[in-house]
Design a protein around this motif. Structure first.
Motif, PDB file in Angstrom:
ATOM      1  N   ARG A 166       1.214  -1.125   0.253  1.00  0.00           N
ATOM      2  CA  ARG A 166       0.427  -0.029  -0.035  1.00  0.00           C
ATOM      3  C   ARG A 166       1.079   1.341  -0.426  1.00  0.00           C
ATOM      4  N   THR A 167       0.050   2.255  -0.120  1.00  0.00           N
ATOM      5  CA  THR A 167       1.210   3.862  -0.106  1.00  0.00           C
ATOM      6  C   THR A 167       0.919   4.224   1.598  1.00  0.00           C
ATOM      7  N   LEU A 168       2.330   4.826   1.617  1.00  0.00           N
ATOM      8  CA  LEU A 168       1.966   5.628   2.442  1.00  0.00           C
ATOM      9  C   LEU A 168       0.745   6.251   3.442  1.00  0.00           C
ATOM     10  N   ALA A 169       0.006   6.607   2.811  1.00  0.00           N
ATOM     11  CA  ALA A 169      -0.893   7.382   2.942  1.00  0.00           C
ATOM     12  C   ALA A 169      -1.947   6.450   2.878  1.00  0.00           C
ATOM     13  N   GLU A 170      -2.034   5.643   2.578  1.00  0.00           N
ATOM     14  CA  GLU A 170      -3.041   4.648   2.413  1.00  0.00           C
ATOM     15  C   GLU A 170      -2.725   3.584   3.835  1.00  0.00           C
ATOM     16  N   THR A 171      -1.763   3.646   3.685  1.00  0.00           N
ATOM     17  CA  THR A 171      -0.674   2.657   5.367  1.00  0.00           C
ATOM     18  C   THR A 171      -1.983   3.143   6.705  1.00  0.00           C
ATOM     19  N   LYS A 172      -0.867   4.214   7.089  1.00  0.00           N
ATOM     20  CA  LYS A 172      -1.377   5.504   8.308  1.00  0.00           C
ATOM     21  C   LYS A 172      -2.844   5.381   7.676  1.00  0.00           C
ATOM     22  N   ALA A 173      -3.793   5.017   7.475  1.00  0.00           N
ATOM     23  CA  ALA A 173      -5.277   5.565   7.476  1.00  0.00           C
ATOM     24  C   ALA A 173      -5.772   4.059   7.841  1.00  0.00           C
ATOM     25  N   LEU A 174      -4.921   3.268   7.263  1.00  0.00           N
ATOM     26  CA  LEU A 174      -5.760   1.705   7.872  1.00  0.00           C
ATOM     27  C   LEU A 174      -5.498   2.017   9.459  1.00  0.00           C
ATOM     28  N   ALA A 175      -4.130   2.025   9.876  1.00  0.00           N
ATOM     29  CA  ALA A 175      -3.170   2.595  11.411  1.00  0.00           C
ATOM     30  C   ALA A 175      -4.699   3.199  12.292  1.00  0.00           C
ATOM     31  N   LYS A 176      -4.580   4.244  11.562  1.00  0.00           N
ATOM     32  CA  LYS A 176      -5.799   5.239  12.611  1.00  0.00           C
ATOM     33  C   LYS A 176      -7.025   4.435  12.331  1.00  0.00           C
ATOM     34  N   ASN A 177      -7.465   4.360  11.777  1.00  0.00           N
ATOM     35  CA  ASN A 177      -8.795   3.114  11.847  1.00  0.00           C
ATOM     36  C   ASN A 177      -9.044   1.619  12.519  1.00  0.00           C
ATOM     37  N   ALA A 178      -7.888   1.631  12.660  1.00  0.00           N
ATOM     38  CA  ALA A 178      -7.425   0.638  14.181  1.00  0.00           C
ATOM     39  C   ALA A 178      -7.344   1.801  15.388  1.00  0.00           C
ATOM     40  N   GLY A 179      -6.860   2.472  15.400  1.00  0.00           N
ATOM     41  CA  GLY A 179      -7.346   3.037  16.386  1.00  0.00           C
ATOM     42  C   GLY A 179      -5.875   2.927  17.584  1.00  0.00           C
ATOM     43  N   LEU A 180      -5.053   2.828  16.168  1.00  0.00           N
ATOM     44  CA  LEU A 180      -3.449   2.992  16.199  1.00  0.00           C
ATOM     45  C   LEU A 180      -3.000   5.215  15.629  1.00  0.00           C
ATOM     46  N   GLU A 181      -2.045   5.620  16.805  1.00  0.00           N
ATOM     47  CA  GLU A 181      -1.462   6.695  15.829  1.00  0.00           C
ATOM     48  C   GLU A 181       0.089   6.909  15.422  1.00  0.00           C
ATOM     49  N   PRO A 182       0.031   7.069  14.235  1.00  0.00           N
ATOM     50  CA  PRO A 182       1.190   6.806  12.850  1.00  0.00           C
ATOM     51  C   PRO A 182       2.264   7.548  13.130  1.00  0.00           C
ATOM     52  N   ASP A 183       3.329   7.550  13.008  1.00  0.00           N
ATOM     53  CA  ASP A 183       4.205   8.856  12.402  1.00  0.00           C
ATOM     54  C   ASP A 183       4.400   9.512  11.693  1.00  0.00           C
ATOM     55  N   ASP A 184       3.927  10.399  11.814  1.00  0.00           N
ATOM     56  CA  ASP A 184       4.113  10.895  10.197  1.00  0.00           C
ATOM     57  C   ASP A 184       5.049  10.540   8.985  1.00  0.00           C
ATOM     58  N   GLU A 185       5.921  10.425   9.264  1.00  0.00           N
ATOM     59  CA  GLU A 185       7.336   9.454   8.105  1.00  0.00           C
ATOM     60  C   GLU A 185       7.530   7.917   8.729  1.00  0.00           C
ATOM     61  N   PRO A 186       7.763   7.413   7.551  1.00  0.00           N
ATOM     62  CA  PRO A 186       8.753   6.168   8.261  1.00  0.00           C
ATOM     63  C   PRO A 186      10.736   7.060   8.918  1.00  0.00           C
ATOM     64  N   VAL A 187      10.661   5.780  10.049  1.00  0.00           N
ATOM     65  CA  VAL A 187      11.986   6.173   9.816  1.00  0.00           C
ATOM     66  C   VAL A 187      12.844   4.905   8.651  1.00  0.00           C
ATOM     67  N   TRP A 188      13.841   5.448   8.177  1.00  0.00           N
ATOM     68  CA  TRP A 188      14.591   5.069   6.925  1.00  0.00           C
ATOM     69  C   TRP A 188      16.241   3.925   7.707  1.00  0.00           C
ATOM     70  N   VAL A 189      16.615   2.722   7.809  1.00  0.00           N
ATOM     71  CA  VAL A 189      17.169   2.261   8.419  1.00  0.00           C
ATOM     72  C   VAL A 189      18.342   1.330   7.761  1.00  0.00           C
ATOM     73  N   ASP A 190      19.620   1.894   7.818  1.00  0.00           N
ATOM     74  CA  ASP A 190      20.754   1.212   6.425  1.00  0.00           C
ATOM     75  C   ASP A 190      21.085   0.458   7.509  1.00  0.00           C
ATOM     76  N   ALA A 191      20.385  -0.610   7.438  1.00  0.00           N
ATOM     77  CA  ALA A 191      20.624  -1.831   7.777  1.00  0.00           C
ATOM     78  C   ALA A 191      21.443  -3.474   6.849  1.00  0.00           C
ATOM     79  N   ASP A 192      20.871  -3.149   5.776  1.00  0.00           N
ATOM     80  CA  ASP A 192      21.418  -3.717   4.773  1.00  0.00           C
ATOM     81  C   ASP A 192      22.984  -3.860   4.531  1.00  0.00           C
ATOM     82  N   GLU A 193      23.585  -5.387   4.308  1.00  0.00           N
ATOM     83  CA  GLU A 193      24.448  -6.203   4.640  1.00  0.00           C
ATOM     84  C   GLU A 193      25.736  -5.534   3.099  1.00  0.00           C
ATOM     85  N   PRO A 194      26.408  -5.233   3.205  1.00  0.00           N
ATOM     86  CA  PRO A 194      26.894  -5.173   1.738  1.00  0.00           C
ATOM     87  C   PRO A 194      26.959  -6.229   0.599  1.00  0.00           C
TER      88      PRO A 194
END
Length: 255
Positions: A166-194
């Motif tokens: 889903r898009t970010l907006a769609e995902t956030k909307a689903l969370a809000k409908n479930a009673g959860l409060e999403p952060d405005d933006e995701p955190v991007w994590v550099d964890a992928d190994e070379p």
């Protein structure tokens, strides 16, 4: 839907293996997004073969419940990913086998796109979280997908992946409908190994990504053959790594 009791269960552990350093990077990221007190109880929702489940027990110090609907994936976890504070449970996102307010953190690591009913799943997440608890949604979003290098070998892969998420907006909307409060933006994590081209091929040839369950077989065969030739010709060539998105969803504290 993808059958994780079929072919994927026999190749997933090898084809999706992660290094200790990668696991530590994800645990550090999750710790920074979770409540600060310790210990914390955790649900690893869609825990698969338990790639991260024992590490969650170490990182948060409390009981961890790996909830996984695939009997074969769960069996692999029970055999190879044990920890004295980890319990693996037969369950699904839409029916988490735990009581109300049973945990402080729910981790969904690349499992959300497999939920048959995402809205119902998020309502279950809300139910099992204590007030002030968080769900850490590690997923992709259709409108901010990375341009993975291996799409060049499997041209349908991008469209297949876009159709899973889903898009970010769609995902956030689903969370809000479930009673959860999403952060405005995701955190991007550099964890992928070379990885080198050879290492990337050796990983991808197992077809452990669910993307491959939706690709035409002739495209897979052609892509793997071309990938193998390039890996043999340029084995040490580095391939790109990509940051992963985590969207924090918080169950509001009681008034």
């Amino acid at each position: 839907m993808v059958d994780y009791d079929g072919r994927l269960s026999s190749v997933y552990a090898e084809g999706r293996r992660v290094s200790g350093e990668t696991v530590r990077s994800w645990m550090n990221a999750f710790a920074g997004l979770a409540p600060k007190q310790r210990p914390l109880g955790v649900v690893d929702l869609g825990s698969g073969v338990g790639r991260f489940t024992p590490a969650l027990a170490e990182a948060f110090g409390g009981p961890v419940y790996g909830v996984e609907p695939s009997a074969r994936m769960r069996g692999t976890a029970e055999a190879n990913a044990t920890h004295d504070r980890v319990t693996y449970l037969d369950g699904a996102a839409e029916a988490i086998p735990l009581p109300d307010q049973a945990c402080d953190v729910v981790v969904m690591f690349l499992s959300f796109h497999h939920f048959p009913d995402q809205q119902r799943g998020l309502r279950e997440v809300f139910r099992v979280l204590r007030p002030g608890g968080v769900a850490l949604l590690r997923t992709q979003f259709r409108d901010v997908m990375p341009d993975l290098f291996w799409y060049a070998y499997f041209p349908s892969g991008r469209a297949v992946d876009a159709g899973m998420y889903r898009t970010l907006a769609e995902t956030k909307a689903l969370a809000k409908n479930a009673g959860l409060e999403p952060d405005d933006e995701p955190v991007w994590v550099d964890a992928d190994e070379p990885r080198t081209l050879r290492a990337a091929y050796e990983r991808l040839r197992h077809r452990a990504l669910s993307t491959f369950e939706h690709l035409p077989e002739d495209e897979i065969e052609r892509g793997l053959a071309e990938f193998a030739r390039d890996a043999a010709d340029r084995p040490d060539e580095p391939v790109p790594s990509y940051p992963g998105a985590v969207l924090r969803l918080t169950r509001p504290s009681a008034p």
